[in-house]
Design an enzyme around this catalytic site. Sequence first.
Site, PDB file in Angstrom:
ATOM      1  N   SER A  84      -7.625  -2.889   7.746  1.00  0.00           N
ATOM      2  CA  SER A  84      -6.576  -2.502   6.813  1.00  0.00           C
ATOM      3  C   SER A  84      -5.264  -2.188   7.529  1.00  0.00           C
ATOM      4  O   SER A  84      -5.259  -1.667   8.655  1.00  0.00           O
ATOM      5  CB  SER A  84      -7.032  -1.258   6.036  1.00  0.00           C
ATOM      6  OG  SER A  84      -5.957  -0.657   5.349  1.00  0.00           O
ATOM      7  N   GLU A  99      -3.526   0.192   6.792  1.00  0.00           N
ATOM      8  CA  GLU A  99      -3.458   1.650   6.911  1.00  0.00           C
ATOM      9  C   GLU A  99      -3.795   2.115   8.334  1.00  0.00           C
ATOM     10  O   GLU A  99      -3.510   3.253   8.693  1.00  0.00           O
ATOM     11  CB  GLU A  99      -4.408   2.312   5.905  1.00  0.00           C
ATOM     12  CG  GLU A  99      -3.938   2.244   4.464  1.00  0.00           C
ATOM     13  CD  GLU A  99      -2.763   3.180   4.162  1.00  0.00           C
ATOM     14  OE1 GLU A  99      -2.637   4.219   4.838  1.00  0.00           O
ATOM     15  OE2 GLU A  99      -1.968   2.850   3.258  1.00  0.00           O
ATOM     16  N   TYR A 115      -9.018   7.806   5.728  1.00  0.00           N
ATOM     17  CA  TYR A 115      -9.348   6.403   5.459  1.00  0.00           C
ATOM     18  C   TYR A 115      -8.882   5.514   6.602  1.00  0.00           C
ATOM     19  O   TYR A 115      -9.629   4.676   7.120  1.00  0.00           O
ATOM     20  CB  TYR A 115      -8.695   5.969   4.144  1.00  0.00           C
ATOM     21  CG  TYR A 115      -8.785   4.480   3.864  1.00  0.00           C
ATOM     22  CD1 TYR A 115      -9.929   3.928   3.297  1.00  0.00           C
ATOM     23  CD2 TYR A 115      -7.729   3.633   4.170  1.00  0.00           C
ATOM     24  CE1 TYR A 115     -10.016   2.572   3.036  1.00  0.00           C
ATOM     25  CE2 TYR A 115      -7.799   2.272   3.917  1.00  0.00           C
ATOM     26  CZ  TYR A 115      -8.944   1.746   3.357  1.00  0.00           C
ATOM     27  OH  TYR A 115      -9.031   0.396   3.109  1.00  0.00           O
ATOM     28  N   GLY A 159       4.415   9.800  -7.215  1.00  0.00           N
ATOM     29  CA  GLY A 159       4.764  10.642  -6.074  1.00  0.00           C
ATOM     30  C   GLY A 159       6.000  10.121  -5.360  1.00  0.00           C
ATOM     31  O   GLY A 159       7.121  10.309  -5.824  1.00  0.00           O
ATOM     32  N   GLU A 184       2.433  11.142   5.000  1.00  0.00           N
ATOM     33  CA  GLU A 184       2.882   9.915   4.356  1.00  0.00           C
ATOM     34  C   GLU A 184       2.960   8.750   5.345  1.00  0.00           C
ATOM     35  O   GLU A 184       3.264   8.923   6.523  1.00  0.00           O
ATOM     36  CB  GLU A 184       4.269  10.138   3.714  1.00  0.00           C
ATOM     37  CG  GLU A 184       4.790   8.957   2.892  1.00  0.00           C
ATOM     38  CD  GLU A 184       3.834   8.521   1.792  1.00  0.00           C
ATOM     39  OE1 GLU A 184       3.121   7.510   1.996  1.00  0.00           O
ATOM     40  OE2 GLU A 184       3.785   9.169   0.741  1.00  0.00           O
TER      41      GLU A 184
END
Length: 319
Positions: A123, A125, A147, A209, A279
């Site tokens: 991923s 991420e 994650y 958000g 973030e």
Amino acid sequence: MPSALITGITGQDGSYLAELLLEKGYDVHGMVRRASTEKFDRLEHLRDRITFHQADLLDQRSLVDALRAAKPDEVYNLAAMSFVAVSWIQPTLTAEFTGVGVTRMLEAVRETCPEARFYQASSSEMFGKVLETPQTERTPFYPRSPYGVAKVYGHHITVNYRESYDLFATSGILFNHESPRRGLEFVTRKITWHAAAIKHGRRDKLQLGNLDARRDWGYAKDYVEAMWLMLQHDRPDDFVIATGEMHTVRDCVQVAFDEVGLEWERYVEIDDSLKRPAEVDLLVGDAGKAKQLLGWEPTTNFEQLIRLMARADLDLLAK
């Protein structure tokens, strides 16, 4: 007839991949977890063409049994705790499924079908607090969520098994990819569904958000083709799959509300509780290696994707 086993087959990517493989003449097997209410919504049109096996990434024995029954030529490990926000609420479970679960799967493959080609769903991420832009296969990882950390483990253990046991083990580092089959908890689908629901008078506002978070969004249907191409390549490797274009959450909101004919500013509210503890401000990938070696390129751009999703949600809610 080649055979393939897909873990996470009931998810967005799993359903599109199952469709693709069936079109290519595969004998498709899917791994599903036992649940009191089984969710096959995305596979309803394919159910009678797929062989299902009950197994769980937390249970090594069940993985071995599923692989022995399926006898796959290709294994696509898509199963994971896939929602980033929940990984802060359930960090240990995320580590077990998304990280250690990959090791269990690789061990099961090594024991039962070492000649099978293995795909690991890595991923974007993993890049987290990015150290260079755009991100490539050589960009260092700096994950910013449980994650992301678990995905880094899953990625490295796949490389380790490839190098240690000569398995054909490939990782696809996929950037955000969406579709009308995306879960409602994911921000793009949350936006398109709420835009459609507000249009139909079923909702009156949308709470979000961070509107300034920037992502590289592609179409899931394009991305599963890249997964398949990776396992047809002559050697196992790692590939970034991305569009190379970056857009904000605000851009997504603007396109979705434009598609349904509404002014988004009247309906969108900022809820600070929806912001991440740490973030990830921007992610954008360079898929040059996949283009060069696999011949893969995305066919659907960001605006086409969001409009397609918004129209699908308008139709869904009209029913």
